[in-house]
Design a protein around this motif. Structure first.
Motif, mmCIF file in Angstrom:
data_model
loop_
_atom_site.group_PDB
_atom_site.id
_atom_site.type_symbol
_atom_site.label_atom_id
_atom_site.label_comp_id
_atom_site.label_asym_id
_atom_site.label_seq_id
_atom_site.Cartn_x
_atom_site.Cartn_y
_atom_site.Cartn_z
ATOM 1 N N GLN A 13 0.825 -1.216 0.000
ATOM 2 C CA GLN A 13 0.000 0.000 0.000
ATOM 3 C C GLN A 13 0.857 1.264 0.000
ATOM 4 O OE1 GLN A 13 0.537 -2.001 2.482
ATOM 5 N NE2 GLN A 13 0.421 -1.001 4.478
ATOM 6 N N LYS A 14 2.141 1.113 0.270
ATOM 7 C CA LYS A 14 3.052 2.268 0.261
ATOM 8 C C LYS A 14 3.856 2.352 -1.039
ATOM 9 C CE LYS A 14 1.874 3.222 4.514
ATOM 10 N NZ LYS A 14 0.990 4.383 4.819
ATOM 11 N N SER A 15 3.532 1.501 -1.993
ATOM 12 C CA SER A 15 4.248 1.525 -3.269
ATOM 13 C C SER A 15 3.884 2.793 -4.036
ATOM 14 C CB SER A 15 3.894 0.293 -4.100
ATOM 15 O OG SER A 15 2.512 0.287 -4.411
ATOM 16 N N PRO A 16 4.767 3.254 -4.906
ATOM 17 C CA PRO A 16 4.529 4.517 -5.614
ATOM 18 C C PRO A 16 3.212 4.559 -6.387
ATOM 19 C CG PRO A 16 6.806 3.857 -5.862
ATOM 20 C CD PRO A 16 6.115 2.713 -5.192
ATOM 21 N N ASP A 17 2.801 3.443 -7.010
ATOM 22 C CA ASP A 17 1.576 3.480 -7.802
ATOM 23 C C ASP A 17 0.341 3.639 -6.928
ATOM 24 O OD1 ASP A 17 2.123 0.866 -6.833
ATOM 25 O OD2 ASP A 17 0.714 0.004 -8.263
ATOM 26 N N VAL A 18 0.376 3.078 -5.712
ATOM 27 C CA VAL A 18 -0.763 3.236 -4.806
ATOM 28 C C VAL A 18 -0.756 4.628 -4.181
ATOM 29 C CG1 VAL A 18 -1.867 2.379 -2.711
ATOM 30 C CG2 VAL A 18 -0.903 0.759 -4.351
ATOM 31 N N VAL A 19 0.420 5.082 -3.757
ATOM 32 C CA VAL A 19 0.525 6.413 -3.150
ATOM 33 C C VAL A 19 0.153 7.504 -4.147
ATOM 34 C CG1 VAL A 19 2.137 8.078 -2.125
ATOM 35 C CG2 VAL A 19 2.196 5.676 -1.410
ATOM 36 N N ALA A 20 0.388 7.250 -5.426
ATOM 37 C CA ALA A 20 0.004 8.227 -6.453
ATOM 38 C C ALA A 20 -1.505 8.417 -6.483
ATOM 39 C CB ALA A 20 0.502 7.772 -7.822
ATOM 40 N N LEU A 21 -2.247 7.371 -6.120
ATOM 41 C CA LEU A 21 -3.704 7.463 -6.071
ATOM 42 C C LEU A 21 -4.198 7.958 -4.726
ATOM 43 C CD1 LEU A 21 -4.557 4.078 -7.835
ATOM 44 C CD2 LEU A 21 -4.744 6.374 -8.817
ATOM 45 N N ASN A 22 -3.538 7.527 -3.660
ATOM 46 C CA ASN A 22 -3.910 7.924 -2.297
ATOM 47 C C ASN A 22 -2.646 8.223 -1.508
ATOM 48 O OD1 ASN A 22 -4.953 8.345 0.224
ATOM 49 N ND2 ASN A 22 -5.756 6.286 0.511
ATOM 50 N N PRO A 23 -2.317 9.498 -1.310
ATOM 51 C CA PRO A 23 -1.101 9.859 -0.580
ATOM 52 C C PRO A 23 -1.032 9.270 0.826
ATOM 53 C CG PRO A 23 -1.975 11.770 -1.729
ATOM 54 C CD PRO A 23 -3.013 10.689 -1.837
ATOM 55 N N MET A 24 -2.189 8.845 1.385
ATOM 56 C CA MET A 24 -2.177 8.181 2.689
ATOM 57 C C MET A 24 -1.512 6.813 2.619
ATOM 58 S SD MET A 24 -3.562 9.966 5.178
ATOM 59 C CE MET A 24 -4.165 8.757 6.359
ATOM 60 N N GLY A 25 -1.432 6.260 1.410
ATOM 61 C CA GLY A 25 -0.844 4.935 1.271
ATOM 62 C C GLY A 25 -1.689 3.871 1.944
#
Length: 207
Positions: free
Chosen positions: A39-51
């Protein structure tokens, strides 16, 4: 696939599968291995900065937070059915109890479980006892929070009740138990539970 839910069966995303099943719309599940920190990967964080999950993408649109996702889906795909229209008097109770879950129930139960000390006047939920009394009042004499009418509010509010009863973080009062049983009997809830269980099994997740 236009609609994709970033999902893990042991996260709040699990409860979002149920409303998607209630809507009867086509969607896909994108597994995010939160046990390995995906959930902290760049592609997920790009969608949700909360990770964090859940994250819902609908075409180019991105929605996060479980209750917001449910409200968005109901307004866009079931307005007048699972979501009361803005001119429907039921809209007031619908929004009230939908937002009561993440704003009041979850923090109150978490604080109680952690043994956190606070002054009732300094937190949004006041006292745990008042939260339980309010939850009971939402269901008193009703099949669902809007009376005899099932709505997305039941997926949000009722989803919290079902989960908290399952993990024994909420007292199994007759009111809560009967409500959870009514919800669990819904075919869409059963399909969602089966999907979550299947994904957990597929990825070798216990629990």
């Amino acid at each position: 696939m236009s609609i994709t839910l970033y999902h893990h069966p042991f996260s709040r995303a699990a409860n979002v599968v149920w409303p998607l099943e209630e809507l009867g719309i086509e969607y896909g599940l994108h597994f995010v291995d939160i046990m390995k920190g995906a959930q902290k990967s760049p592609d997920v964080v790009a969608l949700n900065p909360m990770g964090k999950v859940p994250i819902l993408t609908d075409g180019d649109l991105v929605v996060t937070e479980g209750a917001a996702i449910c409200l968005y889906l109901a307004d866009r795909y079931s307005l007048g059915k699972l979501a009361p229209t803005p001119d429907d008097a039921a809209r007031a109770a619908y929004l009230r109890w939908s937002l009561f879950s993440p704003s009041v129930i979850e923090p109150a139960v978490s604080a109680r479980s952690a043994g956190a000390q606070h002054k009732p006047s300094q937190v949004g939920w006041g006292t745990y006892e008042s939260v339980i009394a309010s939850m009971e009042s939402a269901l008193a004499g009703r099949t669902y929070v809007l009376g005899d009418r099932f709505s997305m509010a039941d997926c949000i509010f009722g989803g919290a009740v079902r989960y908290l009863l399952r993990v024994k973080a909420l007292e199994a009062t007759p009111t809560f138990t009967a409500y959870a049983e009514r919800l669990a009997a819904r075919p869409a809830a059963q399909r969602a539970d089966a999907k979550n269980a299947a994904i957990a099994k597929e990825h070798g997740l216990g629990g």
